[in-house]
Design a protein around this motif. Sequence first.
Motif, PDB file in Angstrom:
ATOM      1  N   GLY A  47       0.785  -1.226   0.000  1.00  0.00           N
ATOM      2  CA  GLY A  47       0.000   0.000   0.000  1.00  0.00           C
ATOM      3  C   GLY A  47       0.817   1.276   0.000  1.00  0.00           C
ATOM      4  N   ASP A  48       2.095   1.206  -0.280  1.00  0.00           N
ATOM      5  CA  ASP A  48       2.958   2.386  -0.308  1.00  0.00           C
ATOM      6  C   ASP A  48       3.888   2.270  -1.507  1.00  0.00           C
ATOM      7  OD1 ASP A  48       4.064   4.791   0.468  1.00  0.00           O
ATOM      8  OD2 ASP A  48       4.733   4.102   2.432  1.00  0.00           O
ATOM      9  N   SER A  49       4.587   3.355  -1.828  1.00  0.00           N
ATOM     10  CA  SER A  49       5.547   3.268  -2.928  1.00  0.00           C
ATOM     11  C   SER A  49       6.798   2.545  -2.435  1.00  0.00           C
ATOM     12  CB  SER A  49       5.903   4.658  -3.460  1.00  0.00           C
ATOM     13  OG  SER A  49       6.465   5.440  -2.443  1.00  0.00           O
ATOM     14  N   ASN A  50       7.391   1.740  -3.307  1.00  0.00           N
ATOM     15  CA  ASN A  50       8.594   0.976  -2.994  1.00  0.00           C
ATOM     16  C   ASN A  50       9.633   1.280  -4.065  1.00  0.00           C
ATOM     17  OD1 ASN A  50       7.981  -1.233  -0.731  1.00  0.00           O
ATOM     18  ND2 ASN A  50       6.127  -0.819  -1.892  1.00  0.00           N
ATOM     19  N   VAL A  51      10.894   1.378  -3.654  1.00  0.00           N
ATOM     20  CA  VAL A  51      11.965   1.778  -4.556  1.00  0.00           C
ATOM     21  C   VAL A  51      13.162   0.855  -4.407  1.00  0.00           C
ATOM     22  CG1 VAL A  51      13.522   3.670  -5.195  1.00  0.00           C
ATOM     23  CG2 VAL A  51      11.231   4.191  -4.358  1.00  0.00           C
ATOM     24  N   ALA A  52      13.658   0.352  -5.543  1.00  0.00           N
ATOM     25  CA  ALA A  52      14.913  -0.397  -5.571  1.00  0.00           C
ATOM     26  C   ALA A  52      16.041   0.635  -5.633  1.00  0.00           C
ATOM     27  CB  ALA A  52      14.965  -1.312  -6.786  1.00  0.00           C
ATOM     28  N   LEU A  53      17.107   0.419  -4.877  1.00  0.00           N
ATOM     29  CA  LEU A  53      18.223   1.365  -4.793  1.00  0.00           C
ATOM     30  C   LEU A  53      19.545   0.634  -4.964  1.00  0.00           C
ATOM     31  CD1 LEU A  53      16.938   3.093  -1.549  1.00  0.00           C
ATOM     32  CD2 LEU A  53      16.929   4.132  -3.818  1.00  0.00           C
ATOM     33  N   ALA A  54      20.494   1.299  -5.633  1.00  0.00           N
ATOM     34  CA  ALA A  54      21.834   0.723  -5.763  1.00  0.00           C
ATOM     35  C   ALA A  54      22.864   1.832  -5.925  1.00  0.00           C
ATOM     36  CB  ALA A  54      21.911  -0.217  -6.962  1.00  0.00           C
ATOM     37  N   GLN A  55      24.070   1.532  -5.499  1.00  0.00           N
ATOM     38  CA  GLN A  55      25.220   2.412  -5.701  1.00  0.00           C
ATOM     39  C   GLN A  55      26.155   1.685  -6.657  1.00  0.00           C
ATOM     40  OE1 GLN A  55      25.845   5.588  -4.475  1.00  0.00           O
ATOM     41  NE2 GLN A  55      27.633   5.552  -5.792  1.00  0.00           N
ATOM     42  N   CYS A  56      26.119   2.079  -7.925  1.00  0.00           N
ATOM     43  CA  CYS A  56      26.955   1.439  -8.948  1.00  0.00           C
ATOM     44  C   CYS A  56      28.225   2.240  -9.176  1.00  0.00           C
ATOM     45  CB  CYS A  56      26.202   1.356 -10.279  1.00  0.00           C
ATOM     46  SG  CYS A  56      24.831   0.211 -10.265  1.00  0.00           S
ATOM     47  N   PRO A  57      29.341   1.557  -9.396  1.00  0.00           N
ATOM     48  CA  PRO A  57      30.579   2.272  -9.697  1.00  0.00           C
ATOM     49  C   PRO A  57      30.537   2.857 -11.108  1.00  0.00           C
ATOM     50  CG  PRO A  57      30.934  -0.086  -9.825  1.00  0.00           C
ATOM     51  CD  PRO A  57      29.524   0.116  -9.358  1.00  0.00           C
ATOM     52  N   ALA A  68      22.868  -0.178 -16.397  1.00  0.00           N
ATOM     53  CA  ALA A  68      22.552  -0.815 -15.116  1.00  0.00           C
ATOM     54  C   ALA A  68      21.059  -1.127 -15.031  1.00  0.00           C
ATOM     55  CB  ALA A  68      22.974   0.088 -13.963  1.00  0.00           C
ATOM     56  N   THR A  69      20.736  -2.319 -14.537  1.00  0.00           N
ATOM     57  CA  THR A  69      19.338  -2.740 -14.420  1.00  0.00           C
ATOM     58  C   THR A  69      19.115  -3.536 -13.139  1.00  0.00           C
ATOM     59  OG1 THR A  69      19.790  -4.759 -15.663  1.00  0.00           O
ATOM     60  CG2 THR A  69      18.950  -2.881 -16.915  1.00  0.00           C
ATOM     61  N   PHE A  70      17.870  -3.510 -12.664  1.00  0.00           N
ATOM     62  CA  PHE A  70      17.442  -4.330 -11.532  1.00  0.00           C
ATOM     63  C   PHE A  70      16.664  -5.523 -12.054  1.00  0.00           C
ATOM     64  CE2 PHE A  70      17.566  -0.125  -9.407  1.00  0.00           C
ATOM     65  CZ  PHE A  70      18.351  -0.441  -8.306  1.00  0.00           C
ATOM     66  N   SER A  71      16.641  -6.603 -11.267  1.00  0.00           N
ATOM     67  CA  SER A  71      15.781  -7.740 -11.588  1.00  0.00           C
ATOM     68  C   SER A  71      15.376  -8.433 -10.297  1.00  0.00           C
ATOM     69  CB  SER A  71      16.489  -8.723 -12.522  1.00  0.00           C
ATOM     70  OG  SER A  71      17.630  -9.268 -11.895  1.00  0.00           O
ATOM     71  N   SER A  72      14.184  -9.034 -10.320  1.00  0.00           N
ATOM     72  CA  SER A  72      13.669  -9.811  -9.205  1.00  0.00           C
ATOM     73  C   SER A  72      12.537 -10.676  -9.739  1.00  0.00           C
ATOM     74  CB  SER A  72      13.151  -8.909  -8.087  1.00  0.00           C
ATOM     75  OG  SER A  72      12.554  -9.687  -7.065  1.00  0.00           O
ATOM     76  N   PRO A  73      12.427 -11.906  -9.270  1.00  0.00           N
ATOM     77  CA  PRO A  73      11.358 -12.770  -9.770  1.00  0.00           C
ATOM     78  C   PRO A  73       9.962 -12.334  -9.325  1.00  0.00           C
ATOM     79  CG  PRO A  73      12.556 -13.877  -8.024  1.00  0.00           C
ATOM     80  CD  PRO A  73      13.296 -12.607  -8.317  1.00  0.00           C
ATOM     81  N   VAL A  74       9.853 -11.475  -8.307  1.00  0.00           N
ATOM     82  CA  VAL A  74       8.541 -11.105  -7.785  1.00  0.00           C
ATOM     83  C   VAL A  74       8.208  -9.625  -7.898  1.00  0.00           C
ATOM     84  CG1 VAL A  74       8.503 -13.071  -6.193  1.00  0.00           C
ATOM     85  CG2 VAL A  74       9.387 -10.859  -5.411  1.00  0.00           C
ATOM     86  N   LEU A  75       9.089  -8.845  -8.539  1.00  0.00           N
ATOM     87  CA  LEU A  75       8.853  -7.410  -8.672  1.00  0.00           C
ATOM     88  C   LEU A  75       8.742  -6.992 -10.124  1.00  0.00           C
ATOM     89  CD1 LEU A  75      11.455  -6.026  -6.078  1.00  0.00           C
ATOM     90  CD2 LEU A  75       8.970  -6.252  -5.761  1.00  0.00           C
ATOM     91  N   SER A  76       7.802  -6.073 -10.403  1.00  0.00           N
ATOM     92  CA  SER A  76       7.764  -5.380 -11.692  1.00  0.00           C
ATOM     93  C   SER A  76       8.552  -4.099 -11.481  1.00  0.00           C
ATOM     94  CB  SER A  76       6.325  -5.054 -12.086  1.00  0.00           C
ATOM     95  OG  SER A  76       5.595  -6.249 -12.269  1.00  0.00           O
ATOM     96  N   VAL A 111      21.019  -6.221  -8.865  1.00  0.00           N
ATOM     97  CA  VAL A 111      21.370  -5.124  -9.759  1.00  0.00           C
ATOM     98  C   VAL A 111      22.547  -5.588 -10.612  1.00  0.00           C
ATOM     99  CG1 VAL A 111      22.996  -3.957  -8.188  1.00  0.00           C
ATOM    100  CG2 VAL A 111      21.813  -2.638  -9.958  1.00  0.00           C
ATOM    101  N   ASN A 112      22.515  -5.258 -11.882  1.00  0.00           N
ATOM    102  CA  ASN A 112      23.619  -5.549 -12.787  1.00  0.00           C
ATOM    103  C   ASN A 112      24.301  -4.227 -13.101  1.00  0.00           C
ATOM    104  OD1 ASN A 112      25.128  -5.867 -15.283  1.00  0.00           O
ATOM    105  ND2 ASN A 112      24.224  -7.903 -15.354  1.00  0.00           N
ATOM    106  N   CYS A 113      25.523  -4.066 -12.624  1.00  0.00           N
ATOM    107  CA  CYS A 113      26.318  -2.848 -12.848  1.00  0.00           C
ATOM    108  C   CYS A 113      27.592  -3.222 -13.590  1.00  0.00           C
ATOM    109  CB  CYS A 113      26.710  -2.202 -11.520  1.00  0.00           C
ATOM    110  SG  CYS A 113      25.358  -1.537 -10.573  1.00  0.00           S
ATOM    111  N   ASN A 114      27.784  -2.653 -14.739  1.00  0.00           N
ATOM    112  CA  ASN A 114      29.011  -2.870 -15.507  1.00  0.00           C
ATOM    113  C   ASN A 114      29.303  -4.352 -15.736  1.00  0.00           C
ATOM    114  OD1 ASN A 114      29.535  -0.054 -15.602  1.00  0.00           O
ATOM    115  ND2 ASN A 114      30.313  -0.182 -13.515  1.00  0.00           N
ATOM    116  N   GLY A 115      28.259  -5.134 -15.990  1.00  0.00           N
ATOM    117  CA  GLY A 115      28.431  -6.548 -16.287  1.00  0.00           C
ATOM    118  C   GLY A 115      28.583  -7.451 -15.080  1.00  0.00           C
TER     119      GLY A 115
END
Length: 146
Positions: A47-57, A68-76, A111-115
Motif C-alpha cells: 500500500g505504499d511506494s517501494n523503490v529499488a536502490l543501488a550504488q553502482c561504480p 545498469a538494471t534491476f531484476s527480481s522474480p517477484v517485482l515489476s 542489480v547488474n552494474c558494468n556486467g
Amino acid sequence: MVAIGAAVLAGSSAGLAQEPEPDPGVKVQLNDDTAYKLGLVNKYVHGDSNVALAQCPGGGGLKAPKSATFSSPVLSIGKYDYGPLIGVPANLSAEVTLKEGTAPGSYPLTVNCNGKSYTATFTVPPRQVSEVPSGAAHAGDGSMAS
C-alpha cells in the motif's frame, strides 16, 4: 620437511586467492529508512511506494551507467533514475511493485552494474486485513451504555 610446509602454505593461499573479492562500493537494497519511519530497508511495504536502490561504480560515483538494471522474480520494475539521490547512498533507483499472487517470504533483488551482478534479499510481509470480514460481529455504538 620444508618442501611439504611450503606446499601446504602455497595450497592454502591459492585457495584463498580464488574467492571473489567483494566490491565495497556496490550496494543494493529495497527501500530506505527515513527520518519518520525506520525498519524499511529490504522490506516491501504494502500500500505504499517501494523503490529499488543501488550504488553502482562508474561516472565518478554520481551517475550510474545507463546499462545498469534491476531484476527480481517477484517485482515489476520501471521508471529508472540514473542520477544521485539526496540523503540516500545510491546513484540508481527504480519504482517497483509486487507481482500479483506473491506469497509472503524472502526474495532476491539483483542489480547488474558494468556486467557484474550484486544481490540483496528483501522480505514480503503478510498483508494486513484492512476491512471487517462479512458476517463478523459488530460492536455497539455505545447508545445502550448506562
